[in-house]
Design a protein around this motif. Structure first.
Motif, PDB file in Angstrom:
ATOM      1  N   LEU A   3       0.805  -1.216  -0.077  1.00 25.13           N
ATOM      2  CA  LEU A   3      -0.147  -0.037  -0.216  1.00 25.13           C
ATOM      3  C   LEU A   3       0.801   1.144   0.070  1.00 25.13           C
ATOM      4  O   LEU A   3       0.149   2.343  -0.004  1.00 25.13           O
ATOM      5  CB  LEU A   3      -0.948  -0.067   1.238  1.00 25.13           C
ATOM      6  N   HIS A   4       2.222   1.153   0.120  1.00 28.97           N
ATOM      7  CA  HIS A   4       3.139   2.318   0.091  1.00 28.97           C
ATOM      8  C   HIS A   4       4.181   1.934  -0.728  1.00 28.97           C
ATOM      9  O   HIS A   4       4.820   0.976  -0.785  1.00 28.97           O
ATOM     10  CB  HIS A   4       3.490   2.409   1.630  1.00 28.97           C
ATOM     11  N   LEU A   5       4.490   2.906  -1.682  1.00 33.38           N
ATOM     12  CA  LEU A   5       5.717   2.891  -2.592  1.00 33.38           C
ATOM     13  C   LEU A   5       6.493   4.228  -2.761  1.00 33.38           C
ATOM     14  O   LEU A   5       6.032   5.133  -2.396  1.00 33.38           O
ATOM     15  CB  LEU A   5       5.251   2.114  -3.890  1.00 33.38           C
ATOM     16  N   TYR A  34       8.776  10.364  -2.512  1.00 31.04           N
ATOM     17  CA  TYR A  34       9.426   9.548  -1.578  1.00 31.04           C
ATOM     18  C   TYR A  34       8.436   8.548  -0.875  1.00 31.04           C
ATOM     19  O   TYR A  34       8.898   7.490  -0.682  1.00 31.04           O
ATOM     20  CB  TYR A  34      10.245  10.180  -0.255  1.00 31.04           C
ATOM     21  N   HIS A  35       7.276   8.952  -0.923  1.00 31.57           N
ATOM     22  CA  HIS A  35       6.300   8.001  -0.321  1.00 31.57           C
ATOM     23  C   HIS A  35       4.851   8.311  -0.969  1.00 31.57           C
ATOM     24  O   HIS A  35       4.364   9.323  -0.904  1.00 31.57           O
ATOM     25  CB  HIS A  35       6.178   8.251   1.242  1.00 31.57           C
ATOM     26  N   LYS A  36       4.391   7.142  -1.690  1.00 29.26           N
ATOM     27  CA  LYS A  36       3.080   7.531  -2.112  1.00 29.26           C
ATOM     28  C   LYS A  36       2.240   6.286  -1.264  1.00 29.26           C
ATOM     29  O   LYS A  36       2.780   5.220  -1.055  1.00 29.26           O
ATOM     30  CB  LYS A  36       3.019   6.971  -3.407  1.00 29.26           C
ATOM     31  N   CYS A  37       0.952   6.554  -0.984  1.00 32.26           N
ATOM     32  CA  CYS A  37       0.054   5.932  -0.306  1.00 32.26           C
ATOM     33  C   CYS A  37      -1.204   5.675  -1.019  1.00 32.26           C
ATOM     34  O   CYS A  37      -1.845   6.477  -1.269  1.00 32.26           O
ATOM     35  CB  CYS A  37      -0.057   6.396   1.207  1.00 32.26           C
ATOM     36  N   GLY A  38      -1.537   4.532  -1.101  1.00 29.05           N
ATOM     37  CA  GLY A  38      -2.856   3.915  -1.744  1.00 29.05           C
ATOM     38  C   GLY A  38      -4.145   4.603  -1.156  1.00 29.05           C
ATOM     39  O   GLY A  38      -5.093   4.809  -1.930  1.00 29.05           O
ATOM     40  N   LEU A  39      -3.935   5.041   0.090  1.00 28.76           N
ATOM     41  CA  LEU A  39      -5.117   5.354   1.119  1.00 28.76           C
ATOM     42  C   LEU A  39      -5.195   6.781   0.814  1.00 28.76           C
ATOM     43  O   LEU A  39      -6.112   7.317   1.020  1.00 28.76           O
ATOM     44  CB  LEU A  39      -5.069   4.922   2.414  1.00 28.76           C
ATOM     45  N   ASN A  40      -4.369   7.574   0.122  1.00 28.76           N
ATOM     46  CA  ASN A  40      -4.400   8.904  -0.287  1.00 28.76           C
ATOM     47  C   ASN A  40      -4.727   9.282  -1.420  1.00 28.76           C
ATOM     48  O   ASN A  40      -4.227   8.654  -2.320  1.00 28.76           O
ATOM     49  CB  ASN A  40      -3.083   9.492   0.081  1.00 28.76           C
ATOM     50  N   ILE A  41      -5.948   9.662  -1.484  1.00 29.63           N
ATOM     51  CA  ILE A  41      -6.564   9.614  -2.935  1.00 29.63           C
ATOM     52  C   ILE A  41      -6.066  10.467  -4.021  1.00 29.63           C
ATOM     53  O   ILE A  41      -6.175  10.773  -5.123  1.00 29.63           O
ATOM     54  CB  ILE A  41      -8.058  10.096  -2.833  1.00 29.63           C
ATOM     55  N   THR A  42      -5.305  11.405  -3.407  1.00 29.62           N
ATOM     56  CA  THR A  42      -4.313  12.380  -4.444  1.00 29.62           C
ATOM     57  C   THR A  42      -3.062  11.977  -4.977  1.00 29.62           C
ATOM     58  O   THR A  42      -2.434  12.363  -5.895  1.00 29.62           O
ATOM     59  CB  THR A  42      -4.027  13.610  -3.673  1.00 29.62           C
ATOM     60  N   ARG A  60      -4.907   6.538 -10.791  1.00 25.56           N
ATOM     61  CA  ARG A  60      -5.339   6.418  -9.210  1.00 25.56           C
ATOM     62  C   ARG A  60      -4.956   5.207  -8.763  1.00 25.56           C
ATOM     63  O   ARG A  60      -5.139   4.319  -9.504  1.00 25.56           O
ATOM     64  CB  ARG A  60      -6.967   6.954  -9.031  1.00 25.56           C
ATOM     65  N   TRP A  61      -4.211   5.046  -7.634  1.00 26.29           N
ATOM     66  CA  TRP A  61      -4.104   3.765  -7.137  1.00 26.29           C
ATOM     67  C   TRP A  61      -5.334   3.495  -6.242  1.00 26.29           C
ATOM     68  O   TRP A  61      -5.984   3.837  -5.259  1.00 26.29           O
ATOM     69  CB  TRP A  61      -3.162   3.809  -5.873  1.00 26.29           C
ATOM     70  N   GLY A  62      -5.928   2.100  -6.744  1.00 25.99           N
ATOM     71  CA  GLY A  62      -7.307   1.781  -6.373  1.00 25.99           C
ATOM     72  C   GLY A  62      -8.220   1.480  -7.210  1.00 25.99           C
ATOM     73  O   GLY A  62      -8.941   2.449  -7.757  1.00 25.99           O
ATOM     74  N   ASN A  63      -8.232   0.398  -7.916  1.00 22.09           N
ATOM     75  CA  ASN A  63      -9.300   0.069  -8.954  1.00 22.09           C
ATOM     76  C   ASN A  63     -10.840   0.106  -8.168  1.00 22.09           C
ATOM     77  O   ASN A  63     -11.129  -0.254  -7.077  1.00 22.09           O
ATOM     78  CB  ASN A  63      -9.436  -1.353  -9.316  1.00 22.09           C
TER      79      ASN A  63
END
Length: 237
Positions: A3-5, A34-42, A60-63
């Motif tokens: 969920l984080h990359l 440095y940090h992307k999170c799937g739970l962050n819609i932006t 967007r991350w999350g089908n």
């Protein structure tokens, strides 16, 4: 689970690594992160989709499965979202079968975090491939992914596996890990004539054997109210 990359590579490094460009109007949109999170819609991920395999794009991350004709993206995020898909069962699950056959994509990154969701007090681990020839000293790689598209907007999910890599490459044992494709199989993943057997073989045997290095990092990745797009978030603790 993933969920984080991170994707903090230079713009031109990404273009040279994958031999693809952005459309002109999208070229300005990439910002090293440095940090992307799937739970962050932006947070959007960089992808190479099967319907435009010669271009770099964003998703967007999350089908948002079966989201239909949604013109207002903020309304779409109220639907159930899928960030990771278990590859072993995807072809047999009606939710994913068509996407896996016709809507595959590469999802670009230069590192990913493996947190412990059962105990958020434990430091997560950051996985990456060392590469002294890049600006950030990390290789850029590609996850096997699937995508949806609605009103010209992409959404995507990362395929994961619980199978051990034939050659242990530093990824976690006995846990689900994201499928990182071998460079030689990335274009294969985007082929429109790939059969079900071909898809299964790539998910099983097409994974990279390049070694991953890892270290523990800050638990701040769990904190939704904290700006974690800073160098410290990938540094050892």
């Amino acid at each position: 689970m993933c969920l984080h990359l991170s994707l903090n590579a230079l713009h031109m490094e990404i273009i040279e690594r994958f031999g693809r460009m952005f459309d002109e109007e999208m070229d300005w949109f990439y910002f090293p992160t440095y940090h992307k999170c799937g739970l962050n819609i932006t947070d959007e991920l960089m992808i190479i989709p099967m319907d435009q395999p010669t271009k770099l794009d964003f998703a967007r991350w999350g089908n948002i499965l079966n989201w239909g004709d949604v013109e207002d993206l903020p309304n779409a995020v109220y639907f159930d979202k899928v960030f990771n898909v278990e590859s072993e069962y995807a072809l047999y699950n009606h939710k994913y079968t068509d996407l896996l056959r016709n809507n595959r994509c590469l999802i670009l990154a230069d590192g990913y975090f493996s947190p412990d969701f059962l105990d958020a007090q434990n430091p997560p681990r950051f996985f990456y491939q060392k590469n002294d020839e890049t600006f950030e000293k990390r290789s850029i790689f590609a996850f096997a992914g699937i995508f949806e598209k609605s009103v010209n907007l992409y959404s995507c999910a990362i395929l994961t596996t619980g199978l051990e890599n034939p050659i242990h490459n530093g990824q976690e044992k006995n846990k689900r890990v994201p499928i990182v494709l071998d460079k030689g199989f990335e274009d294969e993943w985007l082929r429109k004539d790939l059969t079900d057997d071909g898809i299964t073989n790539l998910m099983t045997f097409g994974r990279t054997k390049d070694h991953f290095t890892s270290h523990l990092v800050s638990t701040d990745i769990y904190k939704e109210d904290k700006d974690t797009n800073k160098p410290y978030i990938i540094e050892p603790v």
